[in-house]
Design an enzyme around this catalytic site. Sequence first.
Site, PDB file in Angstrom:
ATOM      1  N   GLY A 113       0.788  -1.299  -0.024  1.00  6.65           N
ATOM      2  CA  GLY A 113      -0.083   0.272   0.064  1.00  6.65           C
ATOM      3  C   GLY A 113       0.474   1.177  -0.394  1.00  6.65           C
ATOM      4  N   PRO A 145       2.590   5.018   0.729  1.00  5.02           N
ATOM      5  CG  PRO A 145       4.387   6.201   0.626  1.00  5.02           C
ATOM      6  CD  PRO A 145       3.214   5.647  -0.291  1.00  5.02           C
ATOM      7  N   GLY A 146       2.285   5.508   4.950  1.00  4.87           N
ATOM      8  CA  GLY A 146       1.261   6.359   5.884  1.00  4.87           C
ATOM      9  C   GLY A 146      -0.191   5.594   5.775  1.00  4.87           C
ATOM     10  CB  VAL A 147      -2.097   3.242   4.334  1.00  5.63           C
ATOM     11  CG1 VAL A 147      -2.046   4.032   3.447  1.00  5.63           C
ATOM     12  CG2 VAL A 147      -0.738   2.057   3.400  1.00  5.63           C
ATOM     13  CE  LYS A 183       3.873  -0.402   3.478  1.00  2.00           C
ATOM     14  NZ  LYS A 183       3.539   1.740   3.046  1.00  2.00           N
ATOM     15  CB  THR A 184       5.851  -0.242  10.165  1.00  3.98           C
ATOM     16  OG1 THR A 184       6.302   0.068   8.884  1.00  3.98           O
ATOM     17  CG2 THR A 184       6.463  -0.971  11.270  1.00  3.98           C
ATOM     18  CB  SER A 219      -4.922   3.430 -17.349  1.00  7.54           C
ATOM     19  OG  SER A 219      -3.612   3.782 -16.688  1.00  7.54           O
ATOM     20  CE  LYS A 269      -5.472   3.507 -12.019  1.00  7.21           C
ATOM     21  NZ  LYS A 269      -5.897   3.032 -14.001  1.00  7.21           N
TER      22      LYS A 269
END
Length: 721
Positions: free
Chosen positions: A242, A244-246, A248-249, A617, A660
């Site tokens: 995903g 950055p900043g969502v 994960k870590t 796309s 999107k």
Amino acid sequence: MDQIEQEPDFIALSRQFKATAMELISVLEQKQKTGGRTKVLLETVPVHKLADIFVASFEISFEEQLSMLDSVDVKVRLSKATELVDRHLQSIRVAEKITQKVEGQLSKSQKEFLLRQQMRAIKEELGDNDDEEDDVAVLERKMQDASMPVNIWKHAQRELRRLKKMQPQQPGYNSSRVYLELLADLPWQKASEERELDLKVAKECLDIEHYGLEKVKQRIIEYLAVRKLKPDARGPVLCFVGPPGVGKTSLASSIAAALGRKFVRISLGGVKDEADIRGHRRTYIGSMPGRLIDGLKRVGVCNPVMLLDEIDKTGSDVRGDPASALLEVLDSEQNKTFNDHYLHVPFDLSKVVFVATANRIQPIPPPLLDRMEVIELPGYTPEEKLRIAMQHLVPRVLDQHGLSFDFLQFPEAMVQLVIQRYTREAGVRNLERNLAALARAAAVRVAEQDHSVPLSKDVQRLASPLLDGRLAGEAEVEMEVIPMGVNKHEISNTFRVTSPFIVDEAMLEKVLGPPRYDDRETADRVATPGVSVGLVWTAFGGEVQFVEATAMVGKGDLHLTGQLGDVIKESAQIAMTWVRARATELKLVNAEESNILEGRDIHIHFPAGAVPKDGPSAGVTLVTSLVSLFSHRRVRADTAMTGEMTLRGLVLPVGGVKDKVLAAHRYGIKRVILPERNLKDLAEVPAAVLSGLEILLAKRMEDVLDHAFEGGCPLKKYSKL
């Protein structure tokens, strides 16, 4: 002989022989202390007989002895004897020089040995006996307590015996000792005790630490449920993908907390050397184990949760490919005998729970990706960002800046404005930075105020006539302040403000500056024909991409700018060909005109020219922009689109639909045109986002044009499948 002894040649040879013989006797006298009798012979015996005596005492070859006996002439015999004596003298000198050099080195070693013995005696007298022998004994006991497997213990004993035979000043002593210390420090059998898994408590913990992400949290609960039913099960390697900043870590650390295991993070960003994974061989100077073995040594248990962070950022060069080395690590059938080059013995990694994170799937090699279960973490919606900010970010920011809700308050409406006007990202890192900027501004205002320490109600005022008299006479009074039960919370209460600071729009503009984003941006940019709005996917989430087209006098050429890749350039060529082939049906030219490009060039530009762009796309967006340019009709400002098109006008599905759609929602777009075959991907989009959007599905290019323009597309009623 009397006549020969008077010849000048014989006299010169005699003197040379005696001088050489005397020098040889002096050297031998220094070594053996037996030169007195030889000197007497040198003075009494005739020279020609003395030559035979000297030569007979030397160790010479049989041929040289025959040559000496064959020399009947006294002068020839004396010349050969002088040569042999001189050669013997030179050999003694060379041997003496070598002996002196060796004795010098031995004396140095003996001196060091003597000094070390004296140092050991001094330490024993001082009670500070930590010499090398004691260190080796401590190391041996430490190795015995390490619970090594049998084959590794035999290898360690062999290395330990080798270490005991070495002197501390030898070159390989330190490297062998460091190697044995690593073997003793590694957790061969030591494991952290797992507490009994309670799925309800684990779910509550995940809900407290993470807002939203229901699908991801459900997958983690399933993983924990399997671990509860079968503790020794080899679970899959989870890979969180995903922007950055969502979170994960933090999700990986939550898994470790739920399992009751220790957590270790291995950063793989920018790693290009295979030795970072497998370690360096001990033959190299400065060799060390790989990051995995070093992480296990630091954490001290053999079953931690190990996070392989930024697994998509590894590279490869002449030193090897780290991604290929990870194939063994992440394969449950192979990592039981993981072989680190530095250890040179197998280590069992099967008890380690591996979790990986990545921003993109594409850079990960397919064999490595096949060993992991990919779980995608989409970006957050504005509503989710608001809840995350109020529940997690605001309390954390206030705590980091020494503030509380008594000093600074963030109304939900102001946080919503920060989200809408100052951040457009998939995660929440920029949102946290903006909240921190507001907290710093409030901290300055709080710290600049004059504060007085209030008198607690439990403290009685001191009444003393003597003290009152001294104060009335303006005399100096010495007082000692004795703190009683004062903690940091009581001290912080002394900083009282009459009313807390409340963030408002004026404070937002003063601290954060004018708004960076505006909801009217899309409407302003598509106000003229030739501009359409597309949706693209990046490593940082979905983004809105404008496409601009304009015409000018020329020779029918097509110009493309915006740092475009080969695929998107080919999409522009396909779009231009499709529009030219259907120019009459779209009523872009009169029936008499056959070439829409006659006498003019077309220039297509993708703004944000510093950002590289590629991918298929943008096909439908390019066609819409060209049709808008030639028909002089504006595209609807509330509509964005994505999809690949073929030369025949079919709209093909694309990837990244979820990101999107979230990007369109962030930009305030109300209508989104998607390929019909991407309908299944909408199941992953949050319902709150779909409720605020009108999703329009297109199977052919005519459907896209019919949705993009007010009044529909002229070609729609003539199109056939």
